[in-house]
Design an enzyme around this catalytic site. Structure first.
Site, PDB file in Angstrom:
ATOM      1  N   HIS A  45      19.942 -17.776 -41.024  1.00 59.30           N
ATOM      2  CA  HIS A  45      19.027 -17.900 -42.164  1.00 59.30           C
ATOM      3  C   HIS A  45      17.663 -17.291 -41.896  1.00 59.30           C
ATOM      4  CE1 HIS A  45      21.622 -21.480 -43.714  1.00 59.30           C
ATOM      5  NE2 HIS A  45      22.186 -20.307 -43.910  1.00 59.30           N
ATOM      6  N   CYS A  76      -0.937  -2.987 -48.342  1.00 58.92           N
ATOM      7  CA  CYS A  76      -0.495  -2.049 -49.376  1.00 58.92           C
ATOM      8  C   CYS A  76      -0.466  -2.695 -50.756  1.00 58.92           C
ATOM      9  CB  CYS A  76       0.901  -1.502 -49.040  1.00 58.92           C
ATOM     10  SG  CYS A  76       2.233  -2.673 -49.342  1.00 58.92           S
ATOM     11  N   THR A 114      24.922 -30.450 -37.196  1.00 56.83           N
ATOM     12  CA  THR A 114      25.162 -29.913 -38.539  1.00 56.83           C
ATOM     13  C   THR A 114      26.281 -30.678 -39.219  1.00 56.83           C
ATOM     14  OG1 THR A 114      25.750 -27.963 -39.831  1.00 56.83           O
ATOM     15  CG2 THR A 114      26.718 -28.117 -37.643  1.00 56.83           C
ATOM     16  N   ASN A 137      27.441 -34.601 -33.448  1.00 58.99           N
ATOM     17  CA  ASN A 137      26.704 -34.821 -34.698  1.00 58.99           C
ATOM     18  C   ASN A 137      26.575 -36.314 -34.948  1.00 58.99           C
ATOM     19  OD1 ASN A 137      25.424 -33.330 -36.879  1.00 58.99           O
ATOM     20  ND2 ASN A 137      26.909 -34.317 -38.215  1.00 58.99           N
ATOM     21  N   ILE A 155      22.131 -34.577 -30.978  1.00 53.55           N
ATOM     22  CA  ILE A 155      22.417 -33.503 -30.018  1.00 53.55           C
ATOM     23  C   ILE A 155      21.374 -33.444 -28.905  1.00 53.55           C
ATOM     24  CG2 ILE A 155      21.339 -31.698 -31.418  1.00 53.55           C
ATOM     25  CD1 ILE A 155      23.624 -29.842 -30.327  1.00 53.55           C
TER      26      ILE A 155
END
Length: 162
Positions: A45, A76, A114, A137, A155
Site C-alpha cells: 500500500h 511546479c 492481519t 494474530n 505479533i
C-alpha cells in the site's frame, strides 16, 4: 512519525540479516520495517514517508508534507500526494510481482497481525506452495484451518519471546 519499530519489526530484520528471511510483504504504510533494518520490503500500500507531485512527478520527503500549510503543493504548482494506495487505486505492479515471487518461493510463510480480510493483499496467500504456514494474530482469520502453526497473540509479543 514518532512510531518506533516493535519486537516483530526488529526480529524480522534480524532474521533477514542472518539469511533466514528473504522478504517482508506488508500492508503497512509507516516504514517501520525499514526503520528496523529490513532491506527487502514489499509495501503493498505504499508509504507515507514518500510523497510525489501529481503533475511533475518530483518526490518529496515526509517533512515536506509536515511543513506544508493545507494541501501540499510542489514548486511546479502540482499537488503533492503521499505514495500510498488510496481506495479504488490499483496496487503497484512491480511491488505485487515481487511479493508474489517472494511468497511463491518461500519454504515457510509467516502471516502476522492481519485479519486476512483486505483484498487483494489477502489473496496473495494462494501463491504459497511451501511447507509451513504460520499465522500469528489476535483474532481468528479465514486461513486458520490451513495453518501448520497458529498462535493467537500479538505479533510483537510473540516475536519478543523468540
Amino acid at each position: 512519525l514518532d512510531a518506533k519499530p516493535n519486537a516483530a519489526h526488529l526480529k524480522l530484520a534480524q532474521l533477514e540479516a542472518e539469511g533466514k528471511l528473504t522478504a517482508v510483504v506488508t500492508q503497512n504504510i509507516d516504514g517501520l520495517h525499514q526503520a528496523a533494518g529490513s532491506k527487502t520490503v514489499y509495501e503493498l500500500h505504499g508509504s507515507v514517508l514518500r510523497n510525489y507531485c501529481t503533475k511533475c512527478g518530483k518526490f518529496h520527503d515526509v517533512q515536506y508534507i509536515v511543513n506544508s500549510q493545507g494541501v501540499p503543493k510542489c514548486e511546479c504548482g502540482g499537488t503533492v500526494k503521499p505514495d500510498v494506495v488510496l481506495y479504488e487505486e490499483a496496487l503497484d505492479d512491480s511491488t505485487v510481482s515481487g511479493a508474489v515471487n517472494a511468497i511463491a518461493s518461500a519454504d515457510t510463510l509467516i502471516i502476522g497481525g492481519t485479519s486476512l480480510n483486505v483484498y487483494p493483499a489477502a489473496g496473495l496467500i494462494r501463491y504459497f506452495k511451501g511447507k509451513d504456514l504460520v499465522i500469528i494474530n489476535m483474532a481468528p482469520t479465514p486461513m486458520d484451518r490451513n495453518a501448520d502453526l497458529l498462535i493467537c497473540d500479538r505479533i510483537g509479543e510473540v516475536f519478543s519471546r523468540i
